[in-house]
Enzyme design. Structure first.
Site, short mmCIF file in Angstrom:
data_model
loop_
_atom_site.label_atom_id
_atom_site.label_comp_id
_atom_site.label_asym_id
_atom_site.label_seq_id
_atom_site.Cartn_x
_atom_site.Cartn_y
_atom_site.Cartn_z
N GLY A 54 1.17 -1.79 0.02
CA GLY A 54 0.22 -0.01 -0.32
C GLY A 54 0.99 1.26 0.26
N ASN B 246 1.41 3.50 -2.06
CA ASN B 246 1.73 4.35 -3.80
C ASN B 246 0.96 5.62 -2.89
OD1 ASN B 246 -1.33 2.51 -3.29
ND2 ASN B 246 -1.44 4.53 -4.68
N THR B 247 0.84 5.66 -1.43
CA THR B 247 -0.56 6.95 -1.14
C THR B 247 0.36 6.69 0.18
OG1 THR B 247 -2.07 8.78 -0.72
CG2 THR B 247 -2.47 6.26 -0.55
N GLY C 143 1.80 4.81 3.42
CA GLY C 143 3.77 3.14 3.05
C GLY C 143 3.88 4.59 1.92
N TYR D 219 -13.28 -2.24 12.31
CA TYR D 219 -11.86 -1.89 12.54
C TYR D 219 -11.25 -1.69 13.64
CZ TYR D 219 -8.43 1.23 11.25
OH TYR D 219 -6.96 2.08 10.80
#
Length: 307
Positions: free
Chosen positions: A24, A26-27, A30, A179
């Protein structure tokens, strides 16, 4: 570093020659984790669901760190098939893996299922990370100083329990509690994995970190996130992604870190600040719960560990 000094990205030791897989990346957290590791010389594998977004993020990273050594790996942690395919490709490409950072996750989405029929948060945040770790672990085990890092959350205390009678929330869905279940699972898994690895000072250890409240794309399902001014308000009370990533980076690289430790911000209620050693809930240290979740996770994913 003295006891009174705040730990920052400048404290990340040289990572030359090390291979770090960051899911994860790409943004958000991370990406900032990958950026610092690449800046310190690691070969960073950005393991992402959307390869085009991953390639764009890698290009952005190299724009900031021209010497960066990065590659992009297709990985959807919400799909066991994708995890198995990615794990085979990664094991073949990287006979030695130094860091596996299980960062990818989702928070508070409407009720959805993964490709395998698991509730999205439990399936992605816990079962996906569990399966990927189990499939890659033999490439970490011989590597001195290798680590598996779980990105957990202060939400492991929020309405958190492991609902063994309804893990997939088929009888009703509470996204906050779901969550919490997934993030409690991250910690139960980390502590059980570290015990199976042999304790605190083995060649491979399992550790956990949390970013406090960090203003990233994960916040998009938080009630009110679409309202005008939400981002500005959130910025006042949250860690930036750069700051939020520091706990993960410390857990992954600080030579003083020991297995089964947990790092988070040093500010009020661990909401923001610089990373320090923190404590997770009493429930997360319940060894019966850890063992039971491990067994169920093996059954649900079909993945068994070489430890």
């Amino acid at each position: 570093m003295s006891a009174n000094t705040k730990w920052t990205a400048a404290d990340v030791p040289d990572q030359t020659g090390r291979v770090a897989i960051v899911t994860g990346s790409n943004t958000g957290l991370g990406y900032d984790t990958a950026l610092v590791l690449a800046d310190r010389g690691a070969h960073v594998v950005m393991a992402v669901r959307d390869v085009d977004k991953g390639k764009a993020a890698a290009a952005r990273l190299v724009g900031r760190v021209p010497r960066a050594d990065v590659s992009v790996q297709a990985l959807d942690v919400g799909s066991l098939q994708s995890i198995r395919t990615a794990a085979e490709e990664l094991k073949s490409a990287y006979p030695r893996i130094d860091l596996l950072i299980n960062n990818a996750g989702v928070m508070y989405p409407p009720k959805q299922l993964t490709a395998d029929g698991f509730e999205l948060q439990f399936g992605t945040n816990h079962l996906g990370a569990f399966a990927l770790t189990g499939l890659l672990l033999e490439n970490l085990l011989p590597v001195e100083g290798s680590r598996v890092v779980a990105v957990a959350s202060i939400a492991h205390r929020s309405q958190a329990a492991i609902h063994f009678d309804d893990l997939q929330w088929e009888r009703g869905y509470n996204r906050v509690a779901a969550y919490g279940q997934s993030k409690l699972s991250n910690l139960l898994f980390t502590y059980e994995l570290n015990r199976r690895l042999g304790g605190h000072d083995e060649p491979t250890i399992a550790v956990a970190a949390h970013p406090g409240i960090s203003n990233t794309e994960l916040m998009r399902h938080v009630p009110g996130s679409g309202l005008p001014g939400f981002s500005a308000l959130a910025g006042l009370v949250t860690n930036s992604p750069e700051m939020g990533a520091l706990a993960t980076l410390r857990a992954a690289t600080d030579p003083q870190v020991r297995g089964a430790q947990y790092y988070g911000p040093d500010g009020f209620r661990e909401l923001r600040g610089h990373p320090k050693l923190v404590q997770s809930s009493k429930q997360s240290h319940d060894q019966d719960l850890q063992g039971r979740l491990w067994t169920v996770s093996e059954e649900l994913t079909g993945v068994t560990f070489p430890v």
